[in-house]
Design a protein around this motif. Structure first.
Motif, mmCIF file in Angstrom:
data_model
loop_
_atom_site.group_PDB
_atom_site.id
_atom_site.type_symbol
_atom_site.label_atom_id
_atom_site.label_comp_id
_atom_site.label_asym_id
_atom_site.label_seq_id
_atom_site.Cartn_x
_atom_site.Cartn_y
_atom_site.Cartn_z
ATOM 1 N N ALA A 84 0.819 -1.218 0.000
ATOM 2 C CA ALA A 84 0.000 0.000 0.000
ATOM 3 C C ALA A 84 0.851 1.266 0.000
ATOM 4 O O ALA A 84 0.429 2.300 -0.535
ATOM 5 C CB ALA A 84 -0.948 0.000 1.198
ATOM 6 N N PHE A 85 2.028 1.214 0.611
ATOM 7 C CA PHE A 85 2.898 2.392 0.600
ATOM 8 C C PHE A 85 3.569 2.569 -0.751
ATOM 9 O O PHE A 85 3.585 3.676 -1.318
ATOM 10 C CB PHE A 85 3.964 2.288 1.694
ATOM 11 N N MET A 86 4.125 1.518 -1.289
ATOM 12 C CA MET A 86 4.953 1.626 -2.491
ATOM 13 C C MET A 86 4.148 1.697 -3.782
ATOM 14 O O MET A 86 4.561 2.360 -4.743
ATOM 15 C CB MET A 86 5.919 0.438 -2.558
ATOM 16 N N ASP A 143 16.161 9.146 8.506
ATOM 17 C CA ASP A 143 15.312 8.132 9.131
ATOM 18 C C ASP A 143 13.854 8.565 9.037
ATOM 19 O O ASP A 143 13.200 8.889 10.027
ATOM 20 C CB ASP A 143 15.733 7.933 10.597
ATOM 21 N N ASP A 144 13.363 8.588 7.791
ATOM 22 C CA ASP A 144 11.958 8.937 7.573
ATOM 23 C C ASP A 144 11.437 8.096 6.411
ATOM 24 O O ASP A 144 12.109 7.184 5.937
ATOM 25 C CB ASP A 144 11.794 10.438 7.308
ATOM 26 N N MET A 145 10.239 8.373 5.959
ATOM 27 C CA MET A 145 9.644 7.632 4.838
ATOM 28 C C MET A 145 9.323 8.580 3.691
ATOM 29 O O MET A 145 8.340 8.396 2.985
ATOM 30 C CB MET A 145 8.394 6.895 5.320
ATOM 31 N N ASP A 146 10.162 9.596 3.516
ATOM 32 C CA ASP A 146 9.950 10.572 2.451
ATOM 33 C C ASP A 146 10.530 10.024 1.148
ATOM 34 O O ASP A 146 11.690 10.258 0.822
ATOM 35 C CB ASP A 146 10.597 11.900 2.832
ATOM 36 N N ILE A 153 14.573 10.623 -1.770
ATOM 37 C CA ILE A 153 15.633 9.609 -1.897
ATOM 38 C C ILE A 153 16.274 9.711 -3.277
ATOM 39 O O ILE A 153 15.653 9.399 -4.291
ATOM 40 C CB ILE A 153 15.074 8.194 -1.666
ATOM 41 N N HIS A 154 17.535 10.147 -3.294
ATOM 42 C CA HIS A 154 18.240 10.328 -4.563
ATOM 43 C C HIS A 154 19.605 9.644 -4.568
ATOM 44 O O HIS A 154 20.382 9.834 -5.512
ATOM 45 C CB HIS A 154 18.419 11.822 -4.853
ATOM 46 N N LEU A 174 14.114 2.085 2.688
ATOM 47 C CA LEU A 174 13.415 3.352 2.918
ATOM 48 C C LEU A 174 13.681 3.887 4.321
ATOM 49 O O LEU A 174 13.801 5.088 4.521
ATOM 50 C CB LEU A 174 11.914 3.186 2.697
ATOM 51 N N ASN A 175 13.711 3.006 5.275
ATOM 52 C CA ASN A 175 14.277 3.290 6.593
ATOM 53 C C ASN A 175 14.476 1.946 7.289
ATOM 54 O O ASN A 175 13.928 0.921 6.849
ATOM 55 C CB ASN A 175 13.440 4.292 7.401
ATOM 56 N N PRO A 176 15.269 1.882 8.355
ATOM 57 C CA PRO A 176 15.590 0.585 8.960
ATOM 58 C C PRO A 176 14.369 -0.205 9.401
ATOM 59 O O PRO A 176 14.284 -1.411 9.153
ATOM 60 C CB PRO A 176 16.493 0.964 10.142
#
Length: 213
Positions: free
Chosen positions: A13-15, A122-125, A129-130, A182-184
């Protein structure tokens, strides 16, 4: 240009919205088919609301790489022309113009270089991400022309394939961005979920064994 994108999902659902947005920006007229493995989140709803084709397949709530392999080796066979077969976290950086140019050169398979994308915060932005790390295991066979490729013969894990047909790989290489880190916590939660769902066949032959690390 007729391009059909195929993916397999379980609780994406996120991706999934980012996946759909990416491929529709690369190929505005593309059709997207989602093979959903009985997700317990909103994955199938998101896919349907985004006007994707949704096909549910059942494995008894198990991660079954044999079934996964069957789908990837056969889902595209009714489509004539270019297809992209990619997981929901694999973003191929090739657009319609580039693909038409490669078709004009007579190529039937597009070459890719894989990168593991890494979130430095450490986020889900997702959009921030580059940064990526070169990963040859993601130099996979994602995009090919079914007028010439008659069988993919993906091997377990689908990182390698032994295709049949008229096979000509493009000299130009395009990036494929793989979004796992995306984060740990996100990565650990997904690995634990996959590890808990490994089928008996997976355990017997070591398919998906990295989820147990």
């Amino acid at each position: 240009m007729s391009v059909h994108v195929y993916t397999i999902t379980y609780n994406e659902a996120f991706m999934l919205p980012y996946f759909i947005k990416h491929y529709r920006s690369m190929f505005p007229g593309c059709e997207i088919t989602v093979y959903d493995n009985e997700s317990t989140d909103d994955t199938p709803i998101i896919a349907m609301q985004s006007k994707c084709n949704v096909i549910t397949y059942r494995t008894g709530d198990k991660l079954d790489d044999v079934r996964y392999l069957q789908i990837k080796n056969n889902c595209w066979k009714k489509h004539k022309g270019w297809v992209i077969v990619a997981d929901c976290d694999e973003f191929c950086d090739i657009n319609e113009g580039s693909l038409m140019r490669q078709e004009g050169f007579g190529y039937s398979i597009i070459s890719f270089e894989g990168y593991n994308m890494v979130n430095l915060k450490d986020d889900m932005d997702f959009d921030s991400i580059h940064t990526g790390v070169r990963s040859t295991s993601y130099d996979k066979m994602y995009c090919f022309n079914t007028n010439y490729v008659i069988a993919t013969n993906y091997e377990p894990g689908c990182h390698t394939a032994k295709p049949n047909g008229i096979l000509t790989k493009s000299r130009d290489k395009y990036r494929c961005r793989h979004y796992k880190y995306l984060n740990p916590q996100y990565m650990l939660d997904r690995h634990r979920s996959f590890a808990s769902r490994l089928s008996e066949v997976n355990i017997k032959y070591g398919y998906g064994g990295h989820y147990l690390y």
